[in-house]
Design an enzyme around this catalytic site. Structure first.
Site, PDB file in Angstrom:
ATOM      1  N   ARG A   1       0.830  -1.212   0.000  1.00 43.46           N
ATOM      2  CA  ARG A   1       0.000   0.000   0.000  1.00 43.46           C
ATOM      3  C   ARG A   1       0.863   1.260   0.000  1.00 43.46           C
ATOM      4  NH1 ARG A   1      -2.202   1.564   5.997  1.00 43.46           N
ATOM      5  NH2 ARG A   1      -0.559   0.559   7.180  1.00 43.46           N
TER       6      ARG A   1
ATOM      7  N   GLU B   1     -19.070   4.758  -0.069  1.00 41.80           N
ATOM      8  CA  GLU B   1     -18.319   3.983  -1.063  1.00 41.80           C
ATOM      9  C   GLU B   1     -19.093   3.811  -2.370  1.00 41.80           C
ATOM     10  OE1 GLU B   1     -18.882   3.132   2.092  1.00 41.80           O
ATOM     11  OE2 GLU B   1     -16.900   3.528   2.946  1.00 41.80           O
TER      12      GLU B   1
ATOM     13  N   ARG C   1      -1.212  -4.322   4.211  1.00 39.33           N
ATOM     14  CA  ARG C   1      -0.548  -3.542   5.245  1.00 39.33           C
ATOM     15  C   ARG C   1       0.885  -3.985   5.490  1.00 39.33           C
ATOM     16  NH1 ARG C   1      -3.109  -3.398  10.898  1.00 39.33           N
ATOM     17  NH2 ARG C   1      -1.544  -1.834  11.227  1.00 39.33           N
TER      18      ARG C   1
END
Ligand SMILES: Cc1ncc(C[n+]2csc(CCOP(=O)(O)OP(=O)(O)O)c2C)c(N)n1
Lengths: 284, 328
Positions: free
Chosen positions: B24, B72, B181
């Site tokens: 990311r 979203e 992550r």
């Protein structure tokens, strides 16, 4: 630059009498298409006929022979089931041959049950799943702003459709980004599939909702062409915020048997209804 | 091994570089760079620009960044409209919300309309960690893989993330890319170029093929080391382009090694394990074992513990390899 654009524009038709006549013809097209196809959405196509005629023939900047003209105004039929009305208007504007109308919903037709931009000239984007068109319009409006284009984005919403949460997400976004190139119209025919909007899920107070979301809000009789034209014109000068016209309409407008009845939402006319419709709409 | 297939430069290396990078973070940095090269790139986020790393772009290109708030569905619709208007939108949020909350917006407008929208979603898989089951997207790849027109990518390291982000900007059409992550060891060097529909062979071997996706590519590499200790030569393949999948490579590996293990940080249904099984059952059936999550949601915990808990370690991959070899 702007002069050049103006020179290429297809001239609008502003005479209310001529527009009314066009709306009558569009209604006849709708009845004819649905009768032939044996299915489709009658009520919500008829309620939107005057609005679409006013938009496409009088208000939107476009080039008849160039549907992809980059400076064009854009139209999104968020209530995609009103496709027959849109197809009738597009065919009368010359986007595709009028014979195509007879193929509505048939296998291999360029006229799908709900709008599909991959096969119908003049359709900007597929719609049919309710609640999504205003977000798409906002994206187009942002792109026009970034691209320094003067084009405006028109979007037609159903009143039942406005029960979708995404409409209000998008209402917030358009106001937040001050999208004054957005022009929404709500086809307020007070009916949805299962009955009256007031019984299924109340929308009122509707105009104050849009106002509270930061929109310039007007209400008109959605079958009164001069009123529609006047309202559209008055919104052109609004700056810093998006505009919405709540157009009070009658579902099934134009044919007495279809008018204001939920049952004619998604059916084609039978033989008897078809004959009656031709008579009332003054088919030659 | 036919020369036709891309064999990564990694093969030439003794050991992977010691540096670690998170996919990311590399996405965020690359996007900010691409912003200069592509004036038409616009970026949208849904109140997670720090987590998704779009904040780097937002800081530099203020007028080309749109925070859509916690909405979203509107995020995807607006991105679609921007693409229709000629822009190159990158829309980012967590994988769960991008593909779950807004699946239908993606399906109806972005995929059906074949629009040039890049959906780059962070926080895929159990390595999200402490946030737990609600935030660990284990279905996102399946949800995107079934959509016509959609390209589905899962980079395995920093250089691949940079290459894929760059590729996505130049490609015309919808793309879904999952980032994560965790900081991952670097596999490729910076000369790596991504090619649509191509996997890469990271390690040669003739006894079994370990096919990995994302984080699990690293587990496959480690598993190959474990197996080598026992005299088993495992081939390792990174199938980072999940759709379109490199089916020629998949079939060639099955033919040449006779047994396959797939490994992904996702449900075993719907993504890599399914795709490989579908191809092999039609074209070249060999024993297959799928490593992934089986009919369960994620839970809270440290990523390493969760990988262990859900059977997603190198040891699990190695054990699966022995099983499929025994079934040859
Ligand atoms: C997301 C979604 N849910 C349900 C439907 C099915 N549907 C089609 S039309 C309609 C009613 C729409 O009512 P309204 O927006 O008021 O349209 P109008 O009365 O003008 O036809 C419904 C529920 C749909 N097309 N999309």
């Amino acid at each position: 630059m702007e002069n050049q654009v103006a020179a290429q524009l297809t001239l609008p038709i502003l005479d209310p009498g001529r527009l009314q006549e066009l709306a009558r013809q569009v209604r006849l097209d709708i009845v004819e298409m649905l009768y032939r196809s044996g299915s489709g959405h009658l009520g919500g196509s008829l309620s939107a006929a005057d609005l679409l005629v006013a938009l496409f023939f009088a208000e939107m900047r476009r080039q008849a022979d160039n549907p992809c003209w980059p400076h064009r105004d854009r139209f999104i039929l968020s209530k995609g089931h009103g496709a027959p009305a849109l197809y009738a208007v597009l065919s009368r504007l010359g986007y595709f041959p009028r014979e195509e109308l007879a193929t509505l919903r048939r296998f291999g037709s360029m006229l799908q049950g709900h709008p599909d931009s991959s096969c119908t000239p003049g359709v900007e984007i597929p719609t049919g799943s309710l609640g999504q068109g205003l977000s798409i319009a906002n994206g187009l409006a942002l792109a026009a702003r970034l691209n320094r284009l003067n084009s405006r984005i028109f979007v037609l919403l159903g009143d039942g459709e406005s029960q979708e949460g995404q409409i209000w997400e998008a209402a917030m976004s358009a106001a937040h980004y001050g999208l004054d190139n957005i022009m929404a119209i709500v086809d307020r025919n007070r009916l949805q599939i299962d009955g009256r909007t007031s019984e299924v899920m109340s929308l009122e107070p509707l105009a104050p909702k849009w106002q509270a979301f930061g929109w310039h809000t007007l209400e008109v009789d959605g079958h009164d062409i001069p009123q529609i034209l006047e309202a559209l014109k008055s919104c052109r000068g609004v700056t810093g915020k998006p505009s919405v016209i709540i157009a009070h309409t009658v579902k099934g407008k134009g044919v007495s048997v279809f008018e204001d009845k939920a049952k004619y939402h998604g059916v084609a006319p039978n033989d008897e209804e078809y004959q009656q419709a031709l008579k009332e709409l003054g088919a030659a | 091994m036919s020369l036709f297939f891309k064999v990564a430069k990694y093969l030439a290396r003794e050991k992977p570089l010691s540096a670690k990078e998170s996919t990311r973070v590399e996405y965020g940095k690359t996007l900010a760079k691409l912003g200069e090269e592509y004036p038409d790139i616009v970026v949208l986020d849904a109140d997670l620009s720090g987590s998704t790393q779009t904040k780097h772009f937002a800081q530099v290109f203020k007028d080309r960044f749109f925070n859509m708030g916690i909405a979203e569905q509107d995020l995807m619709g607006t991105a679609a409209g921007l693409a229709l208007g000629g822009k190159i939108p990158f829309a980012s949020t967590f994988a769960m919300f991008a593909t779950g909350r807004a699946w239908e917006q993606i399906r109806q407008t972005i995929a059906y309309g074949n629009l040039n929208v890049k959906i780059v979603a962070s926080h895929g898989g159990v390595t999200v960690g402490e946030d737990g089951g609600s935030h660990q997207a284990l279905e996102d790849l399946a949800l995107m893989r079934i959509l016509p027109n959609m390209v589905v990518l899962v980079p395995a390291d920093g250089p691949e993330t940079r290459a894929m982000t760059r590729w996505a900007a130049a490609y015309q059409g919808p793309v879904y890319m999952r980032t994560g992550r965790l900081a991952l060891p670097v596999i490729y060097d910076d000369s790596y170029r991504f090619e649509l529909g191509r996997g890469s062979v990271l390690r040669l071997g003739g006894d079994v093929t370990l096919m990995g996706l994302g984080v699990m590519v690293h587990a496959c590499l480690e598993a190959a080391d474990l197996l080598a200790g026992a005299g088993i030569a495992a081939r390792v393949v990174n199938l980072s382009c999940l759709k379109p999948l490199d089916w020629e490579l998949v079939v060639a590996c099955a033919r040449e090694t006779g047994a396959v293990v797939t490994a992904e940080e996702h449900m075993v249904a719907g993504a890599l394990g399914s795709a490989v099984s579908e191809i092999l059952s039609e074209h070249y059936p060999v024993p297959v074992k799928r490593i992934g999550l089986r009919d369960t949601f994620g839970i809270s915990g440290k990523p390493e513990l969760l990988l262990k808990h859900f059977g997603l370690t190198a040891a699990d991959v190695a054990a699966a390899a022995r099983q499929v070899i025994a079934r040859k």
